[in-house]
Design a protein around this motif. Sequence first.
Motif, PDB file in Angstrom:
ATOM      1  N   GLY A 291       0.833  -1.293  -0.074  1.00  0.00           N
ATOM      2  CA  GLY A 291      -0.202  -0.047  -0.117  1.00  0.00           C
ATOM      3  C   GLY A 291       0.504   1.280   0.174  1.00  0.00           C
ATOM      4  O   GLY A 291       2.243   0.964  -0.293  1.00  0.00           O
ATOM      5  N   CYS A 292       0.319   2.753   0.218  1.00  0.00           N
ATOM      6  CA  CYS A 292       1.591   3.666   1.023  1.00  0.00           C
ATOM      7  C   CYS A 292       1.988   3.462   1.316  1.00  0.00           C
ATOM      8  O   CYS A 292       1.406   3.175   2.800  1.00  0.00           O
ATOM      9  N   ARG A 295       0.946   6.105   4.714  1.00  0.00           N
ATOM     10  CA  ARG A 295      -0.378   5.727   5.091  1.00  0.00           C
ATOM     11  C   ARG A 295      -0.157   5.986   6.603  1.00  0.00           C
ATOM     12  O   ARG A 295      -0.920   5.945   7.411  1.00  0.00           O
ATOM     13  N   CYS A 298       0.024   9.281   8.147  1.00  0.00           N
ATOM     14  CA  CYS A 298      -1.008  10.345   7.248  1.00  0.00           C
ATOM     15  C   CYS A 298      -2.027  10.197   7.841  1.00  0.00           C
ATOM     16  O   CYS A 298      -2.683   9.211   8.028  1.00  0.00           O
ATOM     17  N   SER A 301      -5.198   9.045   6.087  1.00  0.00           N
ATOM     18  CA  SER A 301      -6.159   7.582   5.513  1.00  0.00           C
ATOM     19  C   SER A 301      -6.936   6.619   5.249  1.00  0.00           C
ATOM     20  O   SER A 301      -7.239   7.142   5.842  1.00  0.00           O
ATOM     21  N   CYS A 305      -5.905   2.533   1.234  1.00  0.00           N
ATOM     22  CA  CYS A 305      -4.580   3.220   1.167  1.00  0.00           C
ATOM     23  C   CYS A 305      -3.180   2.106   1.842  1.00  0.00           C
ATOM     24  O   CYS A 305      -2.639   2.081   1.235  1.00  0.00           O
ATOM     25  N   GLN A 306      -3.980   1.244   2.037  1.00  0.00           N
ATOM     26  CA  GLN A 306      -3.902  -0.204   2.290  1.00  0.00           C
ATOM     27  C   GLN A 306      -2.586  -0.779   1.338  1.00  0.00           C
ATOM     28  O   GLN A 306      -2.468  -2.050   1.566  1.00  0.00           O
ATOM     29  N   ASP A 309      -0.790   1.563  -3.507  1.00  0.00           N
ATOM     30  CA  ASP A 309       0.385   2.656  -3.741  1.00  0.00           C
ATOM     31  C   ASP A 309       0.219   3.657  -4.636  1.00  0.00           C
ATOM     32  O   ASP A 309       0.428   3.761  -5.508  1.00  0.00           O
ATOM     33  N   CYS A 323      -1.431  11.119  -4.195  1.00  0.00           N
ATOM     34  CA  CYS A 323      -2.257  10.468  -2.937  1.00  0.00           C
ATOM     35  C   CYS A 323      -4.078  10.222  -3.674  1.00  0.00           C
ATOM     36  O   CYS A 323      -4.843  10.679  -4.575  1.00  0.00           O
ATOM     37  N   LEU A 324      -4.151   8.657  -2.701  1.00  0.00           N
ATOM     38  CA  LEU A 324      -5.808   9.051  -3.270  1.00  0.00           C
ATOM     39  C   LEU A 324      -7.077   9.749  -2.675  1.00  0.00           C
ATOM     40  O   LEU A 324      -8.418  10.384  -3.056  1.00  0.00           O
TER      41      LEU A 324
END
Length: 339
Positions: A291-292, A295, A298, A301, A305-306, A309, A323-324
């Motif tokens: 994932g990111c 996160r 963040c 999050s 995001c888990q 990426d 970024c989502l």
Amino acid sequence: MPKPNDAPILEVDNLQVSFRTDDGIVRAVRGVSFDIRAGETVGIVGESGSGKSVTNLALMGLVPKPPGRIDGGRAMYEGRDLLKMNESQLRTIRGRKIAMIFQDPMTALNPLMTIEQQLCETTRLHLGLTQKQARARAVEMLELVGISSPAKRLRDYPHQFSGGMRQRVMIAMALSCEPDVLIADEPTTALDVTIQAQILDLLADLQKRRGTSILLITHDLGVVAGVCHRVLVMYAGRVVEKAPVHDLFASPKHPYTLGLLNSLPRFDQEQSKLLQAIPGQPPDLARIPEGCSFRERCPYSIETCQTIDPPLAPSGDGRLAACLVDVETTTPRDYEVSK
């Protein structure tokens, strides 16, 4: 601040660098892409270990091999890929076309050689000057960077100069062959504020006179605000935001960028207000989580995001962010990956 030309002079695409260590493979640079135009200053910012310096060492062919390795990507300069050049080919570029100011001038300068020997070595090698011509060029460059009595100081050794003066010598050496691109790696680190301002003014003046492109590596956002045209924000080996400098400071699009800006003291805020530190630590690049990579630190999050990426994607006005979530509305973005 001078306006850059439109045509890129250096284009980096999907650069990947790793290091083999006892703890495993450290992916120090993960798919970094950017370009720089003639007469432009591009800043690269981020925490220590984010991949800023390794990115630029890779461009110069200075990543130690082993343990380092270029895993992929291109770095195009004058139609040639710097990453595919051998050491002999790189020597014709390094110092002559693309030069670098290293982070610590005391270790970058040879303590056993006079300043004259070190400056003359560069111009004799790349410009084919005689010793007399090289010495005259060295005097000219020291005078250009503001060192008094340059002819006399040529006979001195690095330890006989202050930190600020050693940095000026490094700039003189880097600019002595009038390179197209100057990579400045933390050029104001460990210098007092007055000397910092002098060094930055010097670089801006030289850029204005010679049209040099500057790639500025720093963790100091105040420096970036004062001298850069565009900014790349790096985190955990990746670029997480790209933007024109004024847009980045006015409206950051990535939570990490926002965190960096919120951690800075501001003259217009109450003195009793505490600075906002970014919680946690950057991830271990030998064990990058799924994932990111931001996160865990963040505040925006979300569940997605888990597992995802996010790559860089358009975030309006020609800007890119990885970024989502839209940090202004705290809602998920309509995500379209940038090519």
